[in-house]
Design a protein around this motif. Structure first.
Motif, PDB file in Angstrom:
ATOM      1  N   VAL A 196      -5.825 -48.801  -2.397  1.00 29.95           N
ATOM      2  CA  VAL A 196      -6.307 -47.648  -2.102  1.00 29.95           C
ATOM      3  C   VAL A 196      -6.252 -47.551  -0.506  1.00 29.95           C
ATOM      4  O   VAL A 196      -6.580 -48.516   0.208  1.00 29.95           O
ATOM      5  CB  VAL A 196      -7.780 -47.393  -2.254  1.00 29.95           C
ATOM      6  CG1 VAL A 196      -7.674 -47.230  -3.934  1.00 29.95           C
ATOM      7  CG2 VAL A 196      -8.515 -48.535  -1.981  1.00 29.95           C
ATOM      8  N   ASN A 197      -5.958 -46.428  -0.034  1.00 29.40           N
ATOM      9  CA  ASN A 197      -5.342 -46.397   1.662  1.00 29.40           C
ATOM     10  C   ASN A 197      -5.468 -45.079   1.812  1.00 29.40           C
ATOM     11  O   ASN A 197      -5.470 -44.143   1.442  1.00 29.40           O
ATOM     12  CB  ASN A 197      -4.181 -47.054   2.033  1.00 29.40           C
ATOM     13  CG  ASN A 197      -3.036 -46.459   1.450  1.00 29.40           C
ATOM     14  OD1 ASN A 197      -2.564 -45.219   1.721  1.00 29.40           O
ATOM     15  ND2 ASN A 197      -2.243 -47.216   0.730  1.00 29.40           N
ATOM     16  N   LEU A 198      -5.594 -45.004   3.288  1.00 34.45           N
ATOM     17  CA  LEU A 198      -5.517 -43.428   4.059  1.00 34.45           C
ATOM     18  C   LEU A 198      -4.419 -43.791   4.896  1.00 34.45           C
ATOM     19  O   LEU A 198      -4.214 -44.818   5.649  1.00 34.45           O
ATOM     20  CB  LEU A 198      -6.870 -43.518   5.033  1.00 34.45           C
ATOM     21  CG  LEU A 198      -7.097 -41.937   5.164  1.00 34.45           C
ATOM     22  CD1 LEU A 198      -7.134 -40.745   4.083  1.00 34.45           C
ATOM     23  CD2 LEU A 198      -7.986 -41.879   6.339  1.00 34.45           C
ATOM     24  N   THR A 199      -3.441 -42.727   4.806  1.00 35.80           N
ATOM     25  CA  THR A 199      -2.094 -42.869   5.450  1.00 35.80           C
ATOM     26  C   THR A 199      -2.117 -41.546   6.318  1.00 35.80           C
ATOM     27  O   THR A 199      -2.215 -40.512   5.882  1.00 35.80           O
ATOM     28  CB  THR A 199      -0.992 -42.777   4.650  1.00 35.80           C
ATOM     29  OG1 THR A 199      -0.980 -44.194   3.664  1.00 35.80           O
ATOM     30  CG2 THR A 199       0.416 -42.993   5.228  1.00 35.80           C
ATOM     31  N   HIS A 200      -1.865 -42.064   7.607  1.00 43.34           N
ATOM     32  CA  HIS A 200      -1.642 -40.946   8.786  1.00 43.34           C
ATOM     33  C   HIS A 200      -0.097 -40.702   9.183  1.00 43.34           C
ATOM     34  O   HIS A 200       0.255 -41.995   9.594  1.00 43.34           O
ATOM     35  CB  HIS A 200      -2.607 -41.245   9.885  1.00 43.34           C
ATOM     36  CG  HIS A 200      -2.454 -40.200  10.727  1.00 43.34           C
ATOM     37  ND1 HIS A 200      -2.745 -38.708  10.500  1.00 43.34           N
ATOM     38  CD2 HIS A 200      -2.075 -39.908  12.281  1.00 43.34           C
ATOM     39  CE1 HIS A 200      -2.562 -37.960  11.864  1.00 43.34           C
ATOM     40  NE2 HIS A 200      -2.054 -38.748  12.815  1.00 43.34           N
ATOM     41  N   TYR A 201       0.426 -39.678   8.880  1.00 43.13           N
ATOM     42  CA  TYR A 201       2.016 -39.374   9.185  1.00 43.13           C
ATOM     43  C   TYR A 201       1.774 -38.881  10.799  1.00 43.13           C
ATOM     44  O   TYR A 201       1.338 -37.795  10.785  1.00 43.13           O
ATOM     45  CB  TYR A 201       2.642 -38.740   8.292  1.00 43.13           C
ATOM     46  CG  TYR A 201       2.585 -39.343   6.864  1.00 43.13           C
ATOM     47  CD1 TYR A 201       3.659 -40.104   6.423  1.00 43.13           C
ATOM     48  CD2 TYR A 201       1.584 -38.901   6.108  1.00 43.13           C
ATOM     49  CE1 TYR A 201       3.651 -40.542   5.172  1.00 43.13           C
ATOM     50  CE2 TYR A 201       1.771 -39.380   4.581  1.00 43.13           C
ATOM     51  CZ  TYR A 201       2.422 -40.468   4.426  1.00 43.13           C
ATOM     52  OH  TYR A 201       2.516 -40.755   3.041  1.00 43.13           O
TER      53      TYR A 201
END
Length: 231
Positions: free
Chosen positions: A103-108
């Motif tokens: 599970v992760n939070l990805t910032h583009y």
């Protein structure tokens, strides 16, 4: 725009490394890739042109990790977008003998653009026997649209021997809130691990007609080849 690492500022990376530092079983690694086309969820991010990509990942002994990844991109000329940096903060670990969860939070992030293209997505991936996976991603600002979007993918890899494997996936992107439509895509590739740490990958991509309506020539059928080195 891509899934696979995160983008972040130097202070954020420092925090991630600080989390990982106390764990003696922590690891650090990375990869570099030369690809003939940067394809993300079925659509090209480089107008079909080649791209150079690189990333690193720091993992602590308790499963917390942080990663950063970058690639060249080529969007509409008016955006002045030429690079993408993804920053990810997450946790990965085994749930049972055959099951693992990430599970992760990805910032583009797209620096130097004339419009704000940056956005963030929450992702979760369950893996069975290391070869089959189901992924779900959700954002309240999908593709920097200011609207909700949900992405789902099912995938599998089939090892043929010590050097060869096949990989395939199908995905669906619900963008009705953002663009009034959704689309599906599929991909099938062959990977040749010819000499450690190098791999050569050839992947065929295809999208449905909805993707063509949404993204015109960026969608459709295409083949990309990539040479990757991991360390």
């Amino acid at each position: 725009m891509r899934i696979p690492f995160f983008r972040t500022s130097i202070p954020a990376c420092a925090c991630l490394l600080a989390l990982a530092a106390p764990a003696t079983a922590g690891t650090f690694g990375g990869n570099a890739t030369l690809t003939t086309d940067y394809v993300w969820r079925g659509t090209t991010q480089t107008q079909g042109d080649p791209a150079i990509q690189a990333g690193f990942k720091a993992t602590s002994g308790n499963g917390l990790y942080g990663s950063a990844w970058g690639s060249g991109v080529e969007f509409a000329p008016g955006t002045h977008a030429s690079s993408e940096f993804d920053v990810v903060v997450g946790w990965a670990g085994n749930l049972a003998d055959d099951w693992a969860l990430d599970v992760n939070l990805t910032h583009y992030r797209y620096p130097g653009t004339t419009v704000d293209l940056n956005w963030t997505e929450f992702n979760g991936t369950a893996t069975w026997k290391q070869n089959y996976w189901a992924q779900i991603g959700w954002s309240n600002d999908a593709l920097a649209s200011g609207h909700h979007g949900t992405y789902a993918q099912l995938g599998a890899r089939l090892p043929l021997d010590a050097q060869w494997r096949l990989e395939g996936a199908v995905g669906h992107y619900w963008l009705d809130d953002a663009y009034g439509d959704s689309y599906a895509h599929a991909q099938l590739g062959a990977v040749w691990a010819f000499k450690a740490p190098f791999e050569l990958r050839v992947t065929a991509h295809a999208t449905d007609d909805s993707a063509r309506r949404l993204f015109a020539d960026l969608a459709g059928s295409r083949v990309e080849a990539a040479l990757q080195a991991s360390f």
